[in-house]
Write a protein that holds these residues in place. Structure first.
Motif, PDB file in Angstrom:
ATOM      1  N   THR A   1       0.844  -1.142   0.040  1.00 10.78           N
ATOM      2  CA  THR A   1      -0.153   0.098   0.230  1.00 10.78           C
ATOM      3  C   THR A   1       1.016   1.106   0.141  1.00 10.78           C
ATOM      4  OG1 THR A   1      -1.777  -1.120   1.283  1.00 10.78           O
ATOM      5  CG2 THR A   1      -2.119   1.190   1.162  1.00 10.78           C
ATOM      6  N   GLU A   2       0.603   2.177  -0.756  1.00  8.74           N
ATOM      7  CA  GLU A   2       1.239   3.296  -0.834  1.00  8.74           C
ATOM      8  C   GLU A   2       0.751   4.239   0.325  1.00  8.74           C
ATOM      9  OE1 GLU A   2       3.553   6.651  -2.735  1.00  8.74           O
ATOM     10  OE2 GLU A   2       3.383   4.619  -2.889  1.00  8.74           O
ATOM     11  N   ARG A   3       1.620   4.857   1.254  1.00  8.65           N
ATOM     12  CA  ARG A   3       1.214   5.484   2.308  1.00  8.65           C
ATOM     13  C   ARG A   3       2.138   6.722   2.576  1.00  8.65           C
ATOM     14  NH1 ARG A   3      -2.725   2.809   4.882  1.00  8.65           N
ATOM     15  NH2 ARG A   3      -2.776   0.500   5.040  1.00  8.65           N
ATOM     16  N   PRO A   4       1.527   7.849   3.310  1.00  6.95           N
ATOM     17  CA  PRO A   4       2.278   8.985   3.569  1.00  6.95           C
ATOM     18  C   PRO A   4       3.440   8.487   4.916  1.00  6.95           C
ATOM     19  CG  PRO A   4       0.103   9.133   4.348  1.00  6.95           C
ATOM     20  CD  PRO A   4       0.210   7.930   3.732  1.00  6.95           C
ATOM     21  N   LEU A   5       4.575   9.130   4.864  1.00  6.40           N
ATOM     22  CA  LEU A   5       5.616   8.749   5.756  1.00  6.40           C
ATOM     23  C   LEU A   5       5.821  10.091   6.785  1.00  6.40           C
ATOM     24  CD1 LEU A   5       8.251   6.894   3.568  1.00  6.40           C
ATOM     25  CD2 LEU A   5       6.243   5.973   4.562  1.00  6.40           C
ATOM     26  N   PHE A   6       6.019   9.748   8.091  1.00 10.59           N
ATOM     27  CA  PHE A   6       6.037  10.762   8.989  1.00 10.59           C
ATOM     28  C   PHE A   6       7.516  10.541   9.611  1.00 10.59           C
ATOM     29  CE2 PHE A   6       3.673  13.883  12.114  1.00 10.59           C
ATOM     30  CZ  PHE A   6       4.830  14.624  12.244  1.00 10.59           C
ATOM     31  N   PRO A   7       8.558  10.927   9.171  1.00  9.09           N
ATOM     32  CA  PRO A   7       9.840  10.723   9.780  1.00  9.09           C
ATOM     33  C   PRO A   7      10.210  11.464  11.118  1.00  9.09           C
ATOM     34  CG  PRO A   7      10.195  11.541   7.492  1.00  9.09           C
ATOM     35  CD  PRO A   7       8.909  11.772   7.858  1.00  9.09           C
ATOM     36  N   LEU A   8      10.507  10.641  11.885  1.00 14.54           N
ATOM     37  CA  LEU A   8      10.722  11.158  13.501  1.00 14.54           C
ATOM     38  C   LEU A   8      11.755  10.747  14.129  1.00 14.54           C
ATOM     39  CD1 LEU A   8       7.084  10.958  15.450  1.00 14.54           C
ATOM     40  CD2 LEU A   8       8.334  12.934  14.604  1.00 14.54           C
ATOM     41  N   GLY A   9      12.499  11.451  15.215  1.00 17.50           N
ATOM     42  CA  GLY A   9      13.673  10.872  15.922  1.00 17.50           C
ATOM     43  C   GLY A   9      13.426  10.041  16.908  1.00 17.50           C
TER      44      GLY A   9
ATOM     45  N   ILE B   1       1.954  19.250  15.850  1.00 20.49           N
ATOM     46  CA  ILE B   1       2.087  19.544  14.262  1.00 20.49           C
ATOM     47  C   ILE B   1       2.066  21.023  14.096  1.00 20.49           C
ATOM     48  CG2 ILE B   1       0.938  18.776  12.185  1.00 20.49           C
ATOM     49  CD1 ILE B   1       1.843  16.371  14.046  1.00 20.49           C
ATOM     50  N   PHE B   2       3.090  21.349  13.026  1.00 18.86           N
ATOM     51  CA  PHE B   2       3.114  23.056  12.783  1.00 18.86           C
ATOM     52  C   PHE B   2       3.307  22.978  11.462  1.00 18.86           C
ATOM     53  CE2 PHE B   2       7.005  21.554  14.931  1.00 18.86           C
ATOM     54  CZ  PHE B   2       8.027  22.293  13.885  1.00 18.86           C
ATOM     55  N   GLU B   3       4.321  21.835  10.846  1.00 16.63           N
ATOM     56  CA  GLU B   3       4.720  21.998   9.558  1.00 16.63           C
ATOM     57  C   GLU B   3       3.564  21.938   8.427  1.00 16.63           C
ATOM     58  OE1 GLU B   3       8.762  21.226   7.917  1.00 16.63           O
ATOM     59  OE2 GLU B   3       8.611  19.602   9.891  1.00 16.63           O
ATOM     60  N   PRO B   4       3.442  22.741   7.340  1.00 14.58           N
ATOM     61  CA  PRO B   4       2.222  22.799   6.480  1.00 14.58           C
ATOM     62  C   PRO B   4       2.117  20.824   6.014  1.00 14.58           C
ATOM     63  CG  PRO B   4       3.450  24.634   6.253  1.00 14.58           C
ATOM     64  CD  PRO B   4       4.224  23.608   7.255  1.00 14.58           C
ATOM     65  N   ARG B   5       3.205  20.766   5.561  1.00 14.55           N
ATOM     66  CA  ARG B   5       3.116  19.293   5.048  1.00 14.55           C
ATOM     67  C   ARG B   5       2.277  18.178   5.830  1.00 14.55           C
ATOM     68  NH1 ARG B   5       9.600  17.289   4.964  1.00 14.55           N
ATOM     69  NH2 ARG B   5      10.111  18.228   6.841  1.00 14.55           N
TER      70      ARG B   5
ATOM     71  N   GLY C   1      -1.840  27.610  19.178  1.00 11.87           N
ATOM     72  CA  GLY C   1      -2.294  27.547  17.852  1.00 11.87           C
ATOM     73  C   GLY C   1      -1.865  26.437  17.352  1.00 11.87           C
ATOM     74  N   LEU C   2      -0.862  25.628  18.052  1.00  7.47           N
ATOM     75  CA  LEU C   2      -0.545  24.232  17.274  1.00  7.47           C
ATOM     76  C   LEU C   2      -1.531  23.088  17.483  1.00  7.47           C
ATOM     77  CD1 LEU C   2       3.414  24.475  18.058  1.00  7.47           C
ATOM     78  CD2 LEU C   2       2.192  25.344  16.057  1.00  7.47           C
ATOM     79  N   LEU C   3      -1.420  22.339  16.477  1.00 10.25           N
ATOM     80  CA  LEU C   3      -2.238  20.974  16.485  1.00 10.25           C
ATOM     81  C   LEU C   3      -1.528  20.009  17.508  1.00 10.25           C
ATOM     82  CD1 LEU C   3      -4.999  19.644  15.682  1.00 10.25           C
ATOM     83  CD2 LEU C   3      -3.574  18.857  13.541  1.00 10.25           C
ATOM     84  N   ALA C   4      -2.166  19.588  18.284  1.00  9.04           N
ATOM     85  CA  ALA C   4      -1.732  18.632  19.155  1.00  9.04           C
ATOM     86  C   ALA C   4      -2.551  17.150  19.014  1.00  9.04           C
ATOM     87  CB  ALA C   4      -1.803  18.972  20.616  1.00  9.04           C
TER      88      ALA C   4
END
Length: 197
Positions: A4-12, A25-29, A79-82
């Motif tokens: 399945t094609e899926r979006p990836l969220f790279p994290l440390g 979450i604050f980056e537009p992407r 204002g950030l999305l949690a």
């Protein structure tokens, strides 16, 4: 198995199956990715970063990640999305690539956890008590007692709460059996105890 094609969220960090992780979450992407995930009730993949940083660029990522579902969200005072996400299953990631707005996508394939060798060995039974003593663990003692019959579950819960290096946390995620995962955790704990003496 199907891919399945899926979006990836790279994290440390590493998200484990059954684990919860709070994100701001604050980056537009990623705002767009999270909005789509909530709208379509579709998971995305949390994948650990091998090298690079989380913000503003495409990092080098590992080859396995975990499907993540949003289970709670709130707009913070700043204002950030949690959001709070929950991990479900491990996936292998191939052909990671950059899409619009630097949002990464990849082809993912489920990885089944082995049901073999998933008992907590007597040598590692001390880790059950260690988990119960960790302040961050929110389960009641009865829930911990019930779940810790699984070496995989115990290894994942310890690895997400102990201050292991990212590479070690990832090694625990990828190990082939519950016993192997728990052995890795036990080796790290033993090394830390030895270091502190």
């Amino acid at each position: 198995m199907s891919t399945t094609e899926r979006p990836l969220f790279p994290l440390g960090t590493v998200l484990y199956p059954g684990g919860h992780l709070p994100l701001r979450i604050f980056e537009p992407r990623y705002l767009e990715m999270v909005s789509q995930s909530m709208r379509e009730q579709s998971p995305f993949v949390i994948v650990p970063i091998r090298s690079g940083i989380e913000v503003g660029q495409i990092p080098d990522i590992y080859q396995q990640g975990v499907l993540a579902t949003i289970i709670d969200w709130d707009q913070g005072e700043d204002g950030l999305l949690a959001v709070t996400i929950e991990g479900s299953e491990r996936v292998a990631i191939s052909e990671p690539r950059e899409g619009e707005r630097l949002l990464m996508h990849g082809t993912t394939e489920p990885i089944e956890e082995s049901s073999l060798d998933d008992q907590v060995s007597p040598a590692n039974s001390y880790l059950i008590e260690l988990l119960a003593q960790l302040p961050a663990v929110q389960q009641s003692s009865s829930e911990v007692e019930q779940e810790t019959q699984s070496a995989t579950w115990l290894a994942y819960r310890l690895a997400e709460h102990l201050p292991m290096p990212l590479a070690t946390k990832y090694e625990v995620l990828c190990a082939g059996s519950g016993a192997n995962k728990l052995d890795l955790v036990s080796q790290w704990v033993a090394a830390m105890v030895k270091e502190q003496r």
